[in-house]
Design an enzyme around this catalytic site. Structure first.
Site, PDB file in Angstrom:
ATOM      1  N   GLY A   1     -61.781  76.666 -24.205  1.00 37.65           N
ATOM      2  CA  GLY A   1     -62.467  77.742 -23.497  1.00 37.65           C
ATOM      3  C   GLY A   1     -63.919  77.434 -23.227  1.00 37.65           C
ATOM      4  CE  LYS A   2     -65.789  73.735 -27.381  1.00 34.77           C
ATOM      5  NZ  LYS A   2     -65.989  72.487 -28.177  1.00 34.77           N
ATOM      6  CB  VAL A   3     -65.611  72.896 -19.038  1.00 33.51           C
ATOM      7  CG1 VAL A   3     -66.787  72.467 -19.890  1.00 33.51           C
ATOM      8  CG2 VAL A   3     -64.362  72.108 -19.403  1.00 33.51           C
TER       9      VAL A   3
ATOM     10  CG  ASP B   1     -69.328  74.027 -29.689  1.00 32.21           C
ATOM     11  OD1 ASP B   1     -68.224  74.002 -29.134  1.00 32.21           O
ATOM     12  OD2 ASP B   1     -69.612  73.319 -30.682  1.00 32.21           O
TER      13      ASP B   1
END
Length: 350
Positions: free
Chosen positions: A306-308, A262
């Protein structure tokens, strides 16, 4: 609840065989990882995950986070994680309070985990003050010593708000002065300026000690310290913003996994639109996604948030204690960590 006098002979019998933590320096896992890479199923997944971790180490721009949930530290992986810190193979840690406090700090104080050679009725274990983690035992009286030590540390500190990172650093300082184990993750992280974050810090022996600290202070009419979970999120996001390229080595899932992922979204909320998603990601877990486990998301799913990065990620569905020794030994012996710059992110908050 009150129990009759503890049967010391029976307790000593059950707590007679200590868990011995694996030493990843003592064996070279490269040949077996190479062989697994030519196989299929979980073997090939593990080999690819190991290659990704080696790529993180070889990437001079990459900050690496070790993310731990579950009980692998109690089960024998504690020294493996400690070696990653000592050798500069990780730059930050996000973990459960149990991993950091009830397992690592616990052993740092000189206490041990024990193999359960038999598992009697759990009510019998309770009557002996023995706590059980699957087939591993902990002496409850030793664990209460951890509670009290956390209380003692809190009593010495200025009464204000602390992030879990700041308080855990004080725990590391305590072990430098009073600890009984050289190979403690908390102690080594303090010495190498590797920050440790526990987003659910009080869900551990730390919680008992800190509650006692607050209650005693309230009774006496004096100020007390608190743990600021928002500061945790802010500090970890600050590291992500400054680090740029990042990689995740995740054991288990839960809060630590979501917390580190996050930071990308939090950076965007703070106006840092240029902060990249985590470039590399490896997750080792036995959880499935169908019932909302695995933090309800694979690494591929996390990409939708949209984290990894979807290109350099690998899920390994395996019990982590059986594969972490192989992955970390391979990386240690390939030696990409040699000459790697230590980030010392803890210095950011001094």
């Amino acid at each position: 609840m009150t129990y009759t006098q503890i049967n010391d002979t029976r307790k000593a019998e059950l707590l007679s065989t200590q868990v011995e933590h694996v030493d990843i320096r003592s064996f070279d896992a490269r040949p077996i990882i190479d062989a697994m890479g030519k196989m299929s199923f979980t073997s090939r997944d593990l080999a690819r995950a190991t290659r990704i971790y080696n790529d993180m180490l070889a990437d001079k721009d990459c900050t690496i986070f070790l993310v731990i949930a579950g009980s692998t530290s109690a089960a024998g992986c504690m020294d493996a994680y400690a070696e990653l810190v000592r050798s500069g193979m990780v730059d930050g840690i996000v973990a459960t309070g149990a991993t950091i406090v009830d397992m690592d700090f616990f052993e740092g104080l000189g206490h041990k985990h024990y193999q359960a050679l038999e598992i009697p009725d759990d009510d019998t274990l309770r009557s002996l003050y023995i706590d059980r983690i699957y087939d591993t035992y902990i002496d409850e009286e030793d664990l209460q010593n951890v509670d009290h030590t956390i209380f003692e540390i809190a009593e010495t500190l200025e009464p204000k708000a602390y992030s879990s990172r700041a308080f855990i650093r004080e725990m590391g300082k305590y072990l430098v002065e009073h600890g009984k184990k050289e190979n403690s993750l908390v102690k080594l992280a303090y010495e190498h300026d590797v920050p440790i974050f526990c987003p659910a810090f009080t869900d551990s022996s730390a919680g008992f000690g800190l509650v006692k600290h607050q209650v005693d202070a309230m009774k006496e009419g004096r100020p007390y310290l608190t743990i600021d979970s928002i500061a945790d999120f802010r500090e970890l996001t600050e590291i992500k913003i400054k680090a740029g390229t990042t990689g995740l080595l995740m054991i288990g899932g839960g809060v630590p996994k979501n917390f580190i992922q996050d930071t990308v979204v939090c950076a965007e909320i703070l106006g840092h639109e240029d902060v990249a998603v985590h470039k590399y990601a490896v997750q080792i877990t036995v959880a499935d996604v169908r019932d909302g486990a695995c933090s309800s998301s694979t690494l591929q799913e996390a990409a939708s948030w949209g984290k990894v990065n979807t290109g350099i990620e690998q899920m390994v569905f395996a019990e982590a204690g059986s594969v972490i020794p192989l992955l970390t030994s391979d990386a240690y012996h390939r030696g990409h960590w040699k000459g790697r710059e230590k980030r010392a992110w803890a210095k950011l908050f001094k």
